[in-house]
Design a protein around this motif. Structure first.
Motif, short mmCIF file in Angstrom:
data_model
loop_
_atom_site.label_atom_id
_atom_site.label_comp_id
_atom_site.label_asym_id
_atom_site.label_seq_id
_atom_site.Cartn_x
_atom_site.Cartn_y
_atom_site.Cartn_z
N GLU A 1 -7.86 3.94 2.18
CA GLU A 1 -8.27 3.89 3.57
C GLU A 1 -9.59 4.62 3.79
O GLU A 1 -9.93 5.56 3.06
CB GLU A 1 -7.21 4.53 4.47
N THR B 1 0.84 -1.22 0.00
CA THR B 1 0.00 0.00 0.00
C THR B 1 0.86 1.26 0.00
O THR B 1 0.40 2.33 0.38
CB THR B 1 -0.94 0.03 1.21
N HIS C 1 -9.86 4.48 10.17
CA HIS C 1 -8.88 5.38 10.78
C HIS C 1 -9.63 6.60 11.32
O HIS C 1 -10.26 7.35 10.56
CB HIS C 1 -7.87 5.82 9.71
N ARG D 1 -7.06 3.52 15.10
CA ARG D 1 -7.78 2.68 14.16
C ARG D 1 -8.61 1.64 14.90
O ARG D 1 -8.18 1.10 15.91
CB ARG D 1 -6.80 1.99 13.20
#
Length: 215
Positions: free
Chosen positions: A178, A106, A200, A195
């Motif tokens: 995200e 990522t 998040h 998180r």
């Protein structure tokens, strides 16, 4: 002929509006851009940011304010072919060290290294903040995401790109993957992001505690 032209134009207009206003693209207001402009620490590494997109983001610096109009900031765009020179020397998610962000697979693959032609000062820092936020808002308008990175090895970055100028900040740019939500807190509550269940969360002090009101 004139009647046919007007009639055709009216037909085009009716066709465009037949589906109703619900299908129109929402207007990009500043509030909408600010809400979308979150600090992303995970990106779709299959999406490659183009050179023209980075240049368009950097171009906002030709329009924004500058303390004393010094305009001392300079920008080194970094595309996917050079991203490997940056990744080993940056740190993301300092409040979540156990996660070792970004997670493998990522990582962002485009960056903007912000440098200065003069020694860092309060005026340079003012320009730095204005520039970084403006560029991230432009990235958001383009459908991209980003994050300001202050935790990086300056000497290694300088050596990797043979920079003659001192790097002050790095922006990562990409397409985020995200989910981020804002939570309202009091001024004395914990400010650390966290998180939970794949989301998040970013605490933000509520407006009434930001205001200075004299009775």
């Amino acid at each position: 002929m004139a009647d046919n032209y007007l009639e055709n134009k009216m037909e085009e207009y009716r066709a465009r509006t037949a589906s109703g206003p619900c299908n129109r693209k929402p207007r990009q207001t500043l509030d909408r851009l600010l809400m979308k402009n979150r600090s992303l620490r995970g990106y779709d590494n299959r999406f490659i940011v183009r050179e023209d997109q980075l240049k368009r983001i950097i171009a906002v610096n030709t329009k924004i304010p500058s303390a004393r109009n010094q305009q001392v900031l300079r920008f080194r765009p970094v595309l996917a072919d050079e991203a490997g020179k940056v990744l080993p020397h940056i740190h993301l998610g300092s409040a979540l060290p156990q996660l070792h962000l970004p997670l493998p697979g990522t990582e962002p693959n485009a960056f903007i290294i912000i440098c200065s032609t003069v020694e860092e000062s309060r005026y340079v820092d003012i320009d730095l903040g204005i520039s970084a936020q403006s560029m991230l808002l432009q990235a958001t308008e383009l459908g991209l995401n980003g994050i300001c990175i202050g935790a990086f090895d300056k000497e290694r970055i300088r050596e990797a790109f043979r920079l003659e100028l001192d790097p002050l900040l790095i922006l990562a740019i990409g397409r985020g993957i995200e989910k981020i939500e804002l939570t309202e807190i009091g001024a004395n509550d914990c400010h650390a992001y966290y998180r939970r269940d794949g989301i998040h969360y970013v605490p933000k002090v509520r407006l009434d505690e930001l205001l200075i009101i004299q009775e």
